[in-house]
Design an enzyme around this catalytic site. Structure first.
Site, PDB file in Angstrom:
ATOM      1  N   THR A 190      65.065  44.786 -22.544  1.00  0.00           N
ATOM      2  CA  THR A 190      66.172  45.581 -23.069  1.00  0.00           C
ATOM      3  C   THR A 190      67.422  45.459 -22.188  1.00  0.00           C
ATOM      4  OG1 THR A 190      64.707  47.113 -24.167  1.00  0.00           O
ATOM      5  CG2 THR A 190      66.837  47.970 -23.533  1.00  0.00           C
TER       6      THR A 190
ATOM      7  N   HIS B 130      79.124  53.987 -18.594  1.00  0.00           N
ATOM      8  CA  HIS B 130      79.550  55.207 -19.297  1.00  0.00           C
ATOM      9  C   HIS B 130      79.895  56.335 -18.344  1.00  0.00           C
ATOM     10  CE1 HIS B 130      78.328  53.851 -23.283  1.00  0.00           C
ATOM     11  NE2 HIS B 130      77.153  53.474 -22.805  1.00  0.00           N
TER      12      HIS B 130
ATOM     13  N   VAL C 111      50.793  44.331 -18.108  1.00  0.00           N
ATOM     14  CA  VAL C 111      49.728  45.311 -17.893  1.00  0.00           C
ATOM     15  C   VAL C 111      48.928  45.501 -19.180  1.00  0.00           C
ATOM     16  CG1 VAL C 111      49.222  47.711 -17.310  1.00  0.00           C
ATOM     17  CG2 VAL C 111      51.010  46.469 -16.067  1.00  0.00           C
TER      18      VAL C 111
ATOM     19  N   LYS D 111      76.253  56.155 -32.931  1.00  0.00           N
ATOM     20  CA  LYS D 111      77.525  55.969 -32.246  1.00  0.00           C
ATOM     21  C   LYS D 111      78.421  54.955 -32.939  1.00  0.00           C
ATOM     22  CE  LYS D 111      76.208  57.416 -27.622  1.00  0.00           C
ATOM     23  NZ  LYS D 111      76.081  56.990 -26.229  1.00  0.00           N
TER      24      LYS D 111
ATOM     25  N   CYS E 118      77.785  20.627 -21.830  1.00  0.00           N
ATOM     26  CA  CYS E 118      77.132  20.827 -20.540  1.00  0.00           C
ATOM     27  C   CYS E 118      75.633  20.983 -20.627  1.00  0.00           C
ATOM     28  CB  CYS E 118      77.710  22.066 -19.869  1.00  0.00           C
ATOM     29  SG  CYS E 118      77.267  23.597 -20.729  1.00  0.00           S
TER      30      CYS E 118
END
Lengths: 428, 508
Positions: free
Chosen positions: B52, B61, B184, B261, B454
């Site tokens: 994430t 923020h 895990v 948002k 590249c």
């Protein structure tokens, strides 16, 4: 006209070494090298070519197949051999070629800012030729959604991987696009042991089919899905498939492949032109030029595929030859005339280059206007109009085909009035 | 930098294992390894910051719009200051651009004073109501119909990749063992310690902190809890060409609604302009693909917000997954009897809040019984390479190039990444192990050509420097033997395929 041109803020340049050649050529591909060879050969003074790659030569360096040099050198060479030939000619003529040398922006006084392993410096020439070429739009710029797996390339990257770095690619590829370069990608894939399993073209016929005779097509043996587009790339880690859609039926299916090559769909490398505040053409996205290849910035010329994305290497080279004379005239004090007549392309043409006509200017390179069509027209009847009046009309013996440049004799513009409005070029 | 005291775990048992090598996990490992503790950072992927943390809006923020009174509100506000200071100390690129909330409807306009009051309730007092004329003066490229705005002068943009790397590098230099490719799969409680079964062998620790992001609820269940479920919320974004950057020099925020948002336009620290994100709840926690609908939605929004932006080329599009839960707040709870602590539901604010979350976790662990003894001397913060546009980059630094010409050898032209930076990234304390890691450390191949010029050269350098540097590399092109997708058309039989020209590995 492109309104987004902007200039970079001028950073401090105190203490930075300054070079003052007579001519700076930015880009050491076919156009830049040919311009440099002509200029140096004609005694234009110190001609400096800067190229950001480790070797000069431009795209032909990694296009390891034949077909180069026909129109400019009157012989046929492989891409790498052609690149070496042009580099050698420029060097032999006395041009100074610096590789691994990149113009990164413009100083406040108009000098080019440069980075190289030898350091950071500025170049303020008497004249500049922009020959920065063009590149293919990658998958992201074409806004094609899906996963972001490995194995997705442009032709440029593919050819670099295979011909310069000798790296393996996958086993089964989809080629997106049907331009000349798409067939070049097919050749490269085969050489790398990867089967070009499908070519996808949005047009009703593969754009550049006409360029290949039946025998050529048989050798290449790539199945072509026409009227088709790629709607999704699938695969986590390595590419597994693409989803394709038939444009007429809307039917979608997945097609397994571990490699996808996005070909063609060229955009000029116009960053330097744009950050210099040079006016760009909305169609080509390269600088607007007149038939003498002057840009809107005094003393700055442009040549090659920066102006017409994308034509063959030899046509780019001939632009270089054409611009050299004009640069010499500029060095001798001939100043840019004020006004010009605007030339514009009508549907189905996407663009025309060059775009400005001036009464006392030379005809364009090779006496040809270059255009890009979005439709295939077998017997194109070209019409030139000014202020609603037909100036010329001629049926050309070659087709207008998407995916390659369509050439029109510039003599069709001869009757344009210097005091009239925009000259429009279209098809009847 | 001062080398850390060697801190071998006692009898193969670490004092603390932190599961999850994202920003939050790395910040926690860094914080805890500032004490007399042996710490392991356990990461499923082959790099830190690869989940994430790598794909978000990269905004630092102020916390002005958080829900007052929540843990999130407190930690974001605190994190803003901690990360701002840490960025100065380490060289994490930050630009204090400020933000502007823009109201396009009367309803949104009416909501602005309430947002200003909310900001004040969150301890942020610098918001100001502005008229439409000022909005257009500040961001002239906005589409027609703006009614007014609210300025948030301290909202900033930051490099999320460097943040992950700085925190992980710092943790490592303080003695944390970074265990990559350790996914895990099981948890076993023993007397005095917990054994984590992972795909690369067991990891034992007295205490376990679960900062596993999208997998935090799964780990939490392995410990026998049922506190929350992670719903991956996909956010898709477009990154526009750097030539678009003069259009936007502030973060342009929509007025938040009950549905989220909304889509913003923001400059990026690398000099691009970003449009997004979408918000779409998914079930597949690995689906970071972009979608046709998502892209169409963004283009529609972009057309209203800033039509001129859409005339620019798209450099990249990507999608990130936020670890949303059914709770309105972060879930940070210790279970002393298990010597276990969960850090769940850290959404996009986690980038800003990470260091404050780490402080908070440290105090909760101390309360739960973990002995925290200060260490005398800590190594200083790492100095991170600058990959942002706010400070000079190596290619512009004449002195640096004079000392080492590799910094004057530009390899990635669009992003102006030098060979020296690629070498350094492959030899860094937390090194790049492949192209993706290299992209996040240097920007190489992230530019408008996406590798046309590249790609092959960067790949070659990456192979060269990872071989002489950190060894393993597993992203070399491989060919799947079997694909799960059916082949449809018949393919002409290949008879004349030539073999791949290969050269010895050392070939340049």
């Amino acid at each position: 006209m492109n309104q987004h041109a902007s200039t970079t803020p001028a950073p401090s340049t105190a203490g930075t070494p300054l070079l003052t050649p007579d001519v700076l050529v930015i880009g050491g591909g076919p156009a830049g090298l040919t311009a440099a060879a002509e200029l140096a050969g004609a005694g234009a003074g110190h001609v400096l070519v800067v190229d950001r790659e480790p070797e000069a030569g431009g795209i032909p360096r990694h296009s390891d197949h034949t077909g180069y040099g026909l129109r400019d050198l009157h012989r046929v060479l492989s891409g790498p051999a052609y690149a070496r030939q042009l580099t050698d000619r420029a060097t032999a003529a006395g041009a100074d070629i610096r590789t691994r040398t990149m113009v990164t922006g413009w100083a406040g006084d108009g000098a080019a800012e440069v980075t190289s392993p030898e350091g950071r410096f500025r170049i303020r020439p008497r004249a500049t030729v922009l020959a920065t070429g063009a590149r293919e739009r990658p998958r992201s710029a074409r806004r094609i959604p899906g996963d972001r797996p490995q194995g997705v390339y442009t032709t440029g990257q593919l050819q670099n991987l295979v011909h310069v770095h000798h790296q393996p690619v996958g086993k089964r590829a989809v080629i997106v696009g049907g331009e000349l370069v798409s067939w070049s990608a097919a050749v490269t894939l085969r050489e790398a042991g990867c089967t070009p399993a499908l070519m996808v073209s949005q047009y009703a016929r593969a754009e550049s089919y006409a360029a290949f005779n039946a025998a050529g097509r048989t050798v290449l043996r790539v199945p072509v899905a026409t009227r088709t587009r790629v709607t999704r790339v699938i695969g986590k880690g390595r590419c597994e498939a693409v989803e394709i859609e038939h444009l007429d039926t809307g039917r979608r299916r997945t097609f397994a492949c571990d490699t996808v090559v996005f070909t063609g769909d060229w955009i000029p490398d116009h960053e330097l032109a744009r950050t210099a505040g040079i006016t760009l053409d909305d169609g080509t996205l390269g600088p607007v030029t007149d038939t003498a290849l002057r840009t809107s910035r005094a003393g700055t010329f442009a040549a090659g595929n920066l102006l017409h994305p994308v034509d063959t290497a030899d046509i780019a080279a001939l632009d270089g030859r054409h611009v050299a004379e004009q640069v010499i005239r500029h060095l001798r004090g001939h100043r840019q005339p004020e006004d010009g007549l605007r030339l514009a392309a009508d549907v189905p043409f996407r663009w025309v280059a060059p775009q400005i006509l001036r009464p006392y200017d030379p005809p364009p390179a090779r006496g040809r206007l270059l255009l890009w069509t979005d439709e295939f027209v077998r017997f194109p009847r070209v019409t030139v109009r000014q202020d609603g009046r037909v100036l010329a009309r001629r049926t050309l013996p070659w087709p207008a085909a998407p995916g390659r440049v369509f050439r029109v004799p510039s003599a069709l513009l001869d009757r344009a009035s210097a005091t009239g409005g925009t000259v429009r070029i279209g098809l009847d | 930098m001062t080398p850390a005291t060697p801190r071998a775990p006692h009898a193969g048992v670490h004092d603390v294992a932190v599961i999850g090598g994202g920003i939050v996990g790395a910040a926690i490992a860094r914080e805890l390894s500032g004490y007399e503790l042996t710490v392991a950072l356990v990461e499923a992927r082959d790099d830190v910051g690869d989940g994430t943390s790598k794909a978000n809006t990269a905004i630092l923020h102020t916390g002005f719009d958080a829900t007052p009174g929540t843990l999130e509100s407190r930690l974001v506000a605190r994190g803003f200051h901690l990360l701002s200071e840490y960025a100065k100390a380490t060289g994490i690129p930050v630009e204090h651009t400020g933000a502007l909330l823009v109201a396009w409807t009367l309803e949104e306009l009416d909501a602005l004073p309430g947002l200003r009051d909310k900001a004040e309730a969150n301890g942020y007092a610098h918001c100001r109501l502005v008229g439409a004329d000022e909005v257009y003066r500040t961001v002239p490229g906005l589409g027609d119909g703006v009614l007014g705005g609210l300025s948030v002068p301290d909202e900033s943009i930051i490099c999320t990749w460097t943040t992950s790397l700085a925190l992980a590098t710092d943790a490592q230099q303080r003695g944390t063992d970074i265990l990559l490719r350790h996914s895990v799969t099981g948890v076993e409680a023993h007397d005095g310690h917990t054994t984590l079964t992972t795909t690369a062998g067991d990891v034992r620790a007295r205490w376990v902190v679960n900062a596993a992001g999208l997998g935090a609820d799964h780990i939490d269940r392995l410990f026998g809890h049922d506190r929350f479920t992670v719903t991956p919320r996909r956010g898709e974004l477009f990154v526009f060409d750097k030539l678009a950057r003069p259009l936007v020099d502030k973060i342009v925020l929509p007025v938040p609604t009950s549905r989220g948002k909304g889509v913003l336009i923001s400059p990026t620290i690398y000099g691009n302009v970003m449009l997004g994100p979408t918000a779409e709840d998914l079930t597949d926690r690995t689906d970071t693909g972009t979608s046709e609908d998502g892209q169409a939605y963004l283009l529609r929004k972009g057309e209203q917000l800033m039509p001129r932006l859409l005339a620019e080329e798209v450099t990249a599009s990507y999608a990130g997954l936020r670890a949303a839960t059914e709770h309105g707040d972060y879930v940070i709870e210790a279970t002393p009897e298990q010597r276990y602590l969960v850090v769940g539901g850290i959404r996009s604010t986690g980038l800003t809040a990470g260091m404050a979350i780490a402080e908070h976790v440290r105090t909760l662990l101390a309360d739960a019984g973990l002995d925290l003894e200060s260490r005398g001397r800590l190594p200083g913060p790492p100095h991170m390479p600058n990959i942002g546009e706010a400070a000079p980059r190596p290619y512009e630094d004449a002195e640096l190039i004079a000392g080492d010409p590799a910094y004057g050898t530009i390899v990635c032209f669009c992003e102006r990444v030098s060979e020296g930076e690629i070498r350094d990234a492959c030899h860094a304390p937390v090194p790049a192990r492949g192209l993706d890691g290299l992209r996040r450390r240097t920007r190489a191949m992230n530019g408008r050509c996406q590798g046309f010029y590249c790609g092959a050269a960067v790949d070659a350098l990456c192979r060269r420097y990872t071989r002489d540097g950190c060894g393993d590399r597993d992203d070399a092109p491989t060919v799947p033997t079997e694909t799960s997708v059916p082949t449809e058309t018949s393919v002409p039989t290949e008879t004349s395929a030539t073999t791949v020209p290969t050269r010895p590995e050392g070939q340049r």
